[in-house]
Design a protein around this motif. Structure first.
Motif, mmCIF file in Angstrom:
data_model
loop_
_atom_site.group_PDB
_atom_site.id
_atom_site.type_symbol
_atom_site.label_atom_id
_atom_site.label_comp_id
_atom_site.label_asym_id
_atom_site.label_seq_id
_atom_site.Cartn_x
_atom_site.Cartn_y
_atom_site.Cartn_z
ATOM 1 N N ASN A 1 0.810 -1.215 0.000
ATOM 2 C CA ASN A 1 0.000 0.000 0.000
ATOM 3 C C ASN A 1 0.844 1.266 0.000
ATOM 4 O OD1 ASN A 1 -2.436 -1.485 0.117
ATOM 5 N ND2 ASN A 1 -2.233 -1.719 2.322
ATOM 6 N N TRP A 2 2.151 1.130 -0.133
ATOM 7 C CA TRP A 2 2.988 2.324 -0.250
ATOM 8 C C TRP A 2 2.594 3.093 -1.513
ATOM 9 C CZ3 TRP A 2 8.619 0.103 0.710
ATOM 10 C CH2 TRP A 2 8.749 -0.204 2.060
ATOM 11 N N PRO A 3 2.797 4.408 -1.515
ATOM 12 C CA PRO A 3 2.549 5.174 -2.748
ATOM 13 C C PRO A 3 3.401 4.642 -3.893
ATOM 14 C CG PRO A 3 2.861 6.640 -0.869
ATOM 15 C CD PRO A 3 3.207 5.273 -0.388
ATOM 16 N N PHE A 4 2.861 4.720 -5.094
ATOM 17 C CA PHE A 4 3.565 4.171 -6.258
ATOM 18 C C PHE A 4 4.934 4.827 -6.427
ATOM 19 C CE2 PHE A 4 4.444 4.047 -10.869
ATOM 20 C CZ PHE A 4 4.478 2.668 -11.037
ATOM 21 N N ARG A 5 5.018 6.112 -6.150
ATOM 22 C CA ARG A 5 6.296 6.822 -6.276
ATOM 23 C C ARG A 5 7.341 6.233 -5.327
ATOM 24 N NH1 ARG A 5 8.405 11.393 -3.653
ATOM 25 N NH2 ARG A 5 9.918 12.575 -4.907
ATOM 26 N N LYS A 6 6.912 5.920 -4.121
ATOM 27 C CA LYS A 6 7.825 5.335 -3.146
ATOM 28 C C LYS A 6 8.288 3.953 -3.587
ATOM 29 C CE LYS A 6 8.027 4.178 1.803
ATOM 30 N NZ LYS A 6 7.279 4.231 3.092
ATOM 31 N N LYS A 7 7.376 3.173 -4.159
ATOM 32 C CA LYS A 7 7.760 1.850 -4.649
ATOM 33 C C LYS A 7 8.794 1.958 -5.766
ATOM 34 C CE LYS A 7 3.327 -0.469 -3.735
ATOM 35 N NZ LYS A 7 2.214 -1.226 -4.361
ATOM 36 N N ILE A 8 8.578 2.898 -6.680
ATOM 37 C CA ILE A 8 9.494 3.055 -7.802
ATOM 38 C C ILE A 8 10.875 3.490 -7.313
ATOM 39 C CG2 ILE A 8 9.975 4.394 -9.889
ATOM 40 C CD1 ILE A 8 7.895 2.206 -10.233
ATOM 41 N N ILE A 9 10.911 4.418 -6.368
ATOM 42 C CA ILE A 9 12.197 4.878 -5.823
ATOM 43 C C ILE A 9 12.920 3.723 -5.138
ATOM 44 C CG2 ILE A 9 13.253 6.376 -4.091
ATOM 45 C CD1 ILE A 9 11.112 8.457 -4.746
ATOM 46 N N THR A 10 12.185 2.953 -4.336
ATOM 47 C CA THR A 10 12.783 1.806 -3.655
ATOM 48 C C THR A 10 13.298 0.781 -4.655
ATOM 49 O OG1 THR A 10 11.294 2.109 -1.770
ATOM 50 C CG2 THR A 10 12.365 -0.032 -1.987
ATOM 51 N N ALA B 1 14.183 1.298 -7.786
ATOM 52 C CA ALA B 1 15.338 1.840 -8.507
ATOM 53 C C ALA B 1 16.597 1.775 -7.649
ATOM 54 C CB ALA B 1 15.049 3.271 -8.935
ATOM 55 N N MET B 2 16.453 2.109 -6.375
ATOM 56 C CA MET B 2 17.585 2.096 -5.455
ATOM 57 C C MET B 2 18.158 0.684 -5.310
ATOM 58 S SD MET B 2 17.503 3.597 -1.597
ATOM 59 C CE MET B 2 15.912 2.806 -1.325
ATOM 60 N N LEU B 3 17.278 -0.292 -5.108
ATOM 61 C CA LEU B 3 17.735 -1.659 -4.935
ATOM 62 C C LEU B 3 18.155 -2.282 -6.263
ATOM 63 C CD1 LEU B 3 15.174 -2.946 -2.299
ATOM 64 C CD2 LEU B 3 17.490 -2.086 -1.943
ATOM 65 N N GLY B 4 17.517 -1.862 -7.361
ATOM 66 C CA GLY B 4 17.956 -2.315 -8.674
ATOM 67 C C GLY B 4 19.382 -1.862 -8.971
ATOM 68 N N PHE B 5 19.726 -0.653 -8.523
ATOM 69 C CA PHE B 5 21.088 -0.149 -8.706
ATOM 70 C C PHE B 5 22.084 -0.993 -7.919
ATOM 71 C CE2 PHE B 5 24.488 2.734 -7.150
ATOM 72 C CZ PHE B 5 25.125 2.959 -8.363
ATOM 73 N N GLY C 1 5.271 -10.336 -11.311
ATOM 74 C CA GLY C 1 6.009 -11.003 -12.375
ATOM 75 C C GLY C 1 6.789 -10.027 -13.233
ATOM 76 N N LEU C 2 6.182 -8.883 -13.526
ATOM 77 C CA LEU C 2 6.884 -7.874 -14.324
ATOM 78 C C LEU C 2 8.038 -7.274 -13.537
ATOM 79 C CD1 LEU C 2 3.806 -6.090 -15.959
ATOM 80 C CD2 LEU C 2 5.119 -8.054 -16.781
ATOM 81 N N ALA C 3 7.825 -7.048 -12.225
ATOM 82 C CA ALA C 3 8.892 -6.486 -11.400
ATOM 83 C C ALA C 3 10.078 -7.438 -11.325
ATOM 84 C CB ALA C 3 8.362 -6.175 -9.994
ATOM 85 N N ILE C 4 9.805 -8.745 -11.168
ATOM 86 C CA ILE C 4 10.886 -9.712 -11.087
ATOM 87 C C ILE C 4 11.623 -9.818 -12.423
ATOM 88 C CG2 ILE C 4 11.422 -12.144 -10.683
ATOM 89 C CD1 ILE C 4 10.700 -10.575 -8.176
ATOM 90 N N THR C 5 10.917 -9.620 -13.538
ATOM 91 C CA THR C 5 11.582 -9.635 -14.839
ATOM 92 C C THR C 5 12.574 -8.490 -14.963
ATOM 93 O OG1 THR C 5 9.652 -10.670 -15.870
ATOM 94 C CG2 THR C 5 11.205 -9.556 -17.335
ATOM 95 N N VAL C 6 12.184 -7.313 -14.490
ATOM 96 C CA VAL C 6 13.105 -6.173 -14.493
ATOM 97 C C VAL C 6 14.295 -6.459 -13.592
ATOM 98 C CG1 VAL C 6 13.344 -3.736 -13.908
ATOM 99 C CG2 VAL C 6 11.262 -4.545 -15.043
ATOM 100 N N PHE C 7 14.029 -7.075 -12.429
ATOM 101 C CA PHE C 7 15.116 -7.458 -11.524
ATOM 102 C C PHE C 7 16.087 -8.412 -12.226
ATOM 103 C CE2 PHE C 7 16.462 -10.958 -8.707
ATOM 104 C CZ PHE C 7 17.352 -10.283 -7.898
ATOM 105 N N ALA C 8 15.553 -9.398 -12.950
ATOM 106 C CA ALA C 8 16.408 -10.346 -13.660
ATOM 107 C C ALA C 8 17.254 -9.641 -14.717
ATOM 108 C CB ALA C 8 15.562 -11.443 -14.304
ATOM 109 N N MET C 9 16.682 -8.614 -15.343
ATOM 110 C CA MET C 9 17.454 -7.839 -16.316
ATOM 111 C C MET C 9 18.685 -7.215 -15.666
ATOM 112 S SD MET C 9 16.693 -7.505 -19.569
ATOM 113 C CE MET C 9 17.260 -5.835 -19.929
#
Length: 593
Positions: free
Chosen positions: A138-147, A149-153, A269-277
């Motif tokens: 239930n976090w705001p979408f902006r917060k999820k994206i920032i999190t 991106a940070m962990l993806g980096f 599933g889409l988020a994990i695909t980006v993670f795999a990338m």
């Protein structure tokens, strides 16, 4: 995906809204009968039986309530069930090694022992409902994206660090006066760190949440990168490379679990695909960057300085901005605040009942994975296939320089640019899986939201054929200078496409097939594939030099082609094989109804 991610997947499958009664009058009664720590058995046979019983009682349609309101109530129930399922499966829950026959010490102060808490479950904190803002979904979408991106980096940095050293192996070998094969050990030991790291990071993420291991790992990671950069002897380089991989294994283990905490079934599933990338793009982006650094005035040490700086940036971002996403630990924080403000010391979260249990830790992380690897044909053959694919990924770190630097005369920097062919292949594979997701969702809906693991395999079959073609293409277009360098570069489109399709979908297949034992199955898979990833670069140079580029690639292409029937066999007979398994629950197929 890691152990905690798999546990979360398993719990949410068991606790999906379709598992709960639709009659509103029975909702409260069902909540009272949700298994708790005192009623949930830790034995594998009991767990498997519970899942099969759940699968056999899928409710029918026919409720008269407003659908939106009912779905919200069921989702709230689902999340409560999820937390308790996680609790029952967490390392340290059963405390079998702490059983003691000694008499209890006196309470002290002349007091007798107080009576047990009445209605113990009344003191266990829960989320307030489906819209509870504390829950990470239930976090705001902006917060999820920032999190994300940070962990993806951080994930990209860890994978990047594994391969950037490959561009410096020659320079390192020359600097310390050893052979190139010895210099390649720096790459091998880092990948071995990937294999051993999950032994710590997976259970720690279950016990203490996601933030603590990511903080510790990001700190250790950048420290050991700087240690390699300033090393005065070869043994320091090798030891610190191993520990860099050990700490670098944490984001590969935990970040997918954070994504599972934040994103629901429809978007995970889409988020994990980006993670795999990020996991696969990192090793392929590193060689050309490392090559340009090595041939510049900066020298090989700056390949590690750059990685250390990236790791330090990740550490700062995690310390300052990362919030805990693991639901059981969020409830621990909530319970702590409630105890302090109400002065009622009986209030607690389920996670606070857990203690570290060495015996259970050994069983879940060592003995059970080995049993699955030896006794389960699905785990064994899928692990061998994925390990071969993973080994080829790291073998390319030595094969590409032989083709583009040795045959076409490119320098270390320019010779790394052809890896973009494989990166483009990864992107095409991600697009392909995005496009096939609606079809999968329709099958899922038609089967009452009960997944059939074999539905994951068609992209694997396509990817296996394309991957083998890419290996043949690479060898027979790259062995002589007369063929333009673009030809072997374009082979990466096929290799990258096939690699990601095979790897990602086979991981999903293991998760779907083994549910509550998927963590152990993936632990076995991770160990054996990391061994392959560590060993393949050691013999890659000799194989390509002795057999010739075209025949070495032909050998690898033939092995890849031989493995294509593995997913075909499981697609046709996997359901029957799982019926005979001691670990894999079976699902009803559309054909069976």
């Amino acid at each position: 995906m890691d152990a905690a991610d798999v546990d979360l997947e398993k719990a949410e499958r068991q606790a999906s809204p379709s598992q709960f009664p639709r009659d509103p009058e029975t909702i409260d009664e069902r909540l009272e009968r949700i298994p708790t720590s005192s009623s949930t058995s830790s034995s594998s046979s009991s767990a498997r039986g519970n899942v099969q019983a759940t699968m056999s009682h899928v409710p029918t349609q026919g409720d008269q309530l407003d659908r939106d309101q009912l779905e919200r109530e069921q989702t709230a129930l689902s999340r409560i069930h999820t937390q308790r399922s996680q609790h029952s499966g967490t390392v340290g829950k059963s405390l079998r090694s702490r059983m003691s026959q000694k008499p209890l010490p006196e309470f002290g102060g002349g007091k007798s022992y107080p009576p047990p808490l009445p209605a113990k479950e009344e003191y266990v904190v829960e989320f307030t409902g489906v819209d509870d803002p504390l829950h990470a979904q239930n976090w705001p979408f902006r917060k999820k994206i920032i999190t994300a991106a940070m962990l993806g980096f951080f994930t990209f940095t860890s994978a990047f660090g594994s391969a950037i050293f490959s561009a410096a192996t020659g320079a390192v070998a020359h600097y310390f006066g050893v052979s190139v094969e010895v210099g390649i050990l720096g790459l091998t030991l880092y990948v071995l760190g990937f294999a051993s790291g999950p032994i710590l990071w997976a259970p720690l993420s279950e016990l203490q949440g996601r933030r603590l291991p990511l903080m510790i790992a990001s700190f250790g990671f950048f420290i050991f990168q700087f240690a390699v950069a300033t090393a005065k002897d070869l043994q320091t380089v090798m030891i610190c490379r191993f520990w860099g991989g050990f700490f670098g294994a944490c984001p590969l283990t935990v970040v997918a679990a954070v994504f599972a905490d934040m994103f629901n079934n429809r978007s995970r599933g889409l988020a994990i695909t980006v993670f795999a990338m990020m996991v696969f793009a990192g090793p392929l982006m590193a060689p050309f960057i490392g090559g340009f650094i090595t041939i510049s005035y900066l020298g090989w040490r700056w390949t590690e300085y750059i990685t250390g700086i990236m790791g330090a940036a990740s550490f700062i971002l995690i310390v300052l901005f990362l919030e805990e996403s693991y639901p059981p630990m969020i409830l621990v924080t909530k319970a702590s605040e409630l105890r302090r403000r109400t002065r009622n010391w009986g209030i607690h979260a389920k996670q606070e009942e857990i203690e570290i249990d060495i015996r259970e830790l050994v069983e879940k992380n060592f003995s059970r994975p080995l049993r699955l690897l030896v006794t389960e044909p699905i785990v064994l053959l899928i692990s061998l296939y994925m390990s071969f694919i993973y080994g080829i990924l790291y073998l390319f770190l030595t094969a590409y320089p032989i083709v583009f630097q040795g045959v076409h005369g490119m320098n270390e920097g320019v010779g790394g640019l052809p890896y973009f062919g494989m990166i483009t292949g990864f992107a095409l594979a991600s697009l392909y899986m995005f496009l096939t997701q609606p079809s999968y969702n329709r099958k899922l809906a038609a089967n009452k939201n009960m997944p059939v693991p074999e539905w994951r395999l068609p992209p694997v079959i396509v990817g296996g054929v394309v991957f083998a073609m890419g290996l043949f293409w690479f060898g027979w277009s790259g062995y002589k200078r007369d063929v333009h360098w673009i030809a072997p570069t374009l082979s990466g489109l096929f290799s990258g496409f096939g690699l990601l399709c095979i790897f990602l979908q086979l991981m999903n297949y293991i998760v779907d097939a083994y549910l509550m034992f998927a963590a152990s199955a993936l632990a076995a898979n991770t160990f054996i594939r990391s061994i392959f990833g560590a060993c393949f670069p050691l013999f890659g140079r000799q194989m390509f030099n002795n057999l010739g580029i075209q025949w070495a690639a032909t050998l690898l292409g033939c092995l890849a082609a031989i493995m294509v029937p593995i997913p075909i066999v499981f697609y046709k007979y996997g359901h029957k094989i799982r019926q005979r398994s001691k670990f894999a629950p079976t699902f009803p197929k559309e054909d069976d109804e």
